[in-house]
Design a protein around this motif. Structure first.
Motif, PDB file in Angstrom:
ATOM      1  N   ARG A   9       1.012  -1.214   0.036  1.00  0.00           N
ATOM      2  CA  ARG A   9       0.164   0.027  -0.179  1.00  0.00           C
ATOM      3  C   ARG A   9       0.769   1.126   0.026  1.00  0.00           C
ATOM      4  N   SER A  10       0.558   2.066  -0.965  1.00  0.00           N
ATOM      5  CA  SER A  10       1.432   3.597  -1.094  1.00  0.00           C
ATOM      6  C   SER A  10       1.142   4.207   0.077  1.00  0.00           C
ATOM      7  N   GLU A  11       1.956   4.750   1.139  1.00  0.00           N
ATOM      8  CA  GLU A  11       1.773   5.758   2.075  1.00  0.00           C
ATOM      9  C   GLU A  11       1.450   6.954   1.558  1.00  0.00           C
ATOM     10  N   CYS A  13      -0.423   7.989  -1.771  1.00  0.00           N
ATOM     11  CA  CYS A  13      -1.801   7.878  -2.335  1.00  0.00           C
ATOM     12  C   CYS A  13      -2.816   6.843  -1.874  1.00  0.00           C
ATOM     13  N   ASP A  14      -2.255   5.864  -0.910  1.00  0.00           N
ATOM     14  CA  ASP A  14      -3.261   4.980  -0.279  1.00  0.00           C
ATOM     15  C   ASP A  14      -3.555   3.915  -1.225  1.00  0.00           C
ATOM     16  N   ARG A  15      -2.958   3.824  -2.328  1.00  0.00           N
ATOM     17  CA  ARG A  15      -3.505   2.711  -3.393  1.00  0.00           C
ATOM     18  C   ARG A  15      -2.801   1.414  -2.940  1.00  0.00           C
ATOM     19  N   GLU A  16      -3.575   0.308  -3.281  1.00  0.00           N
ATOM     20  CA  GLU A  16      -3.029  -0.849  -3.004  1.00  0.00           C
ATOM     21  C   GLU A  16      -2.551  -1.603  -4.455  1.00  0.00           C
ATOM     22  N   PHE A  17      -1.305  -2.346  -4.462  1.00  0.00           N
ATOM     23  CA  PHE A  17      -0.897  -3.129  -5.739  1.00  0.00           C
ATOM     24  C   PHE A  17      -0.177  -4.259  -5.269  1.00  0.00           C
ATOM     25  N   ALA A  18      -0.239  -4.960  -6.172  1.00  0.00           N
ATOM     26  CA  ALA A  18       0.700  -6.532  -6.108  1.00  0.00           C
ATOM     27  C   ALA A  18       1.765  -6.371  -7.151  1.00  0.00           C
ATOM     28  N   VAL A  19       3.016  -6.978  -6.491  1.00  0.00           N
ATOM     29  CA  VAL A  19       4.040  -7.348  -7.406  1.00  0.00           C
ATOM     30  C   VAL A  19       4.393  -8.634  -7.109  1.00  0.00           C
ATOM     31  N   LYS A  20       4.655  -9.298  -8.481  1.00  0.00           N
ATOM     32  CA  LYS A  20       5.135 -10.913  -8.510  1.00  0.00           C
ATOM     33  C   LYS A  20       6.733 -10.678  -8.117  1.00  0.00           C
ATOM     34  N   GLN A  21       6.713 -11.613  -7.193  1.00  0.00           N
ATOM     35  CA  GLN A  21       8.111 -11.682  -6.510  1.00  0.00           C
ATOM     36  C   GLN A  21       8.891 -13.129  -7.125  1.00  0.00           C
ATOM     37  N   ASN A  39       7.597   5.047  -0.630  1.00  0.00           N
ATOM     38  CA  ASN A  39       7.171   4.866   0.953  1.00  0.00           C
ATOM     39  C   ASN A  39       6.011   3.882   0.725  1.00  0.00           C
ATOM     40  N   CYS A  40       6.252   2.656   0.592  1.00  0.00           N
ATOM     41  CA  CYS A  40       5.217   1.745   0.555  1.00  0.00           C
ATOM     42  C   CYS A  40       5.236   0.810   1.702  1.00  0.00           C
ATOM     43  N   GLU A  41       4.114   0.453   2.091  1.00  0.00           N
ATOM     44  CA  GLU A  41       3.972  -0.378   3.202  1.00  0.00           C
ATOM     45  C   GLU A  41       3.436  -1.849   2.910  1.00  0.00           C
ATOM     46  N   LEU A  42       4.317  -2.886   3.310  1.00  0.00           N
ATOM     47  CA  LEU A  42       3.991  -4.371   3.060  1.00  0.00           C
ATOM     48  C   LEU A  42       2.742  -4.680   3.710  1.00  0.00           C
ATOM     49  N   ILE A  43       1.629  -5.269   3.070  1.00  0.00           N
ATOM     50  CA  ILE A  43       0.401  -5.492   3.558  1.00  0.00           C
ATOM     51  C   ILE A  43       0.501  -7.099   3.699  1.00  0.00           C
ATOM     52  N   GLY A  44       0.909  -7.852   2.710  1.00  0.00           N
ATOM     53  CA  GLY A  44       0.828  -9.145   2.822  1.00  0.00           C
ATOM     54  C   GLY A  44       1.354  -9.935   1.481  1.00  0.00           C
TER      55      GLY A  44
END
Length: 61
Positions: A9-11, A13-21, A39-44
């Protein structure tokens, strides 16, 4: 085949996005695709199991 995805989640603009690891690699904190903020927060994490892909036949004979 299994794929590992990480959700952030971007701190800014508060948008959530997924990235392939990539398997076996540590993923660097990505930038937000919406605002470009780093500045992004790891959600899961999520593991996706992909089954075989077959062509879809749409014509009726």
């Amino acid at each position: 085949m299994k794929e590992q995805w990480v959700v952030y989640r971007s701190e800014c603009c508060d948008r959530e996005f997924a990235v392939k690891q990539p398997s076996g690699d540590e993923l660097e904190e990505p930038g937000c695709p919406e605002c470009g903020g780093t500045n992004c927060e790891l959600i899961g994490e999520a593991e996706v199991k992909i089954k075989g892909i077959a062509p879809i036949r749409r014509d009726k004979r």
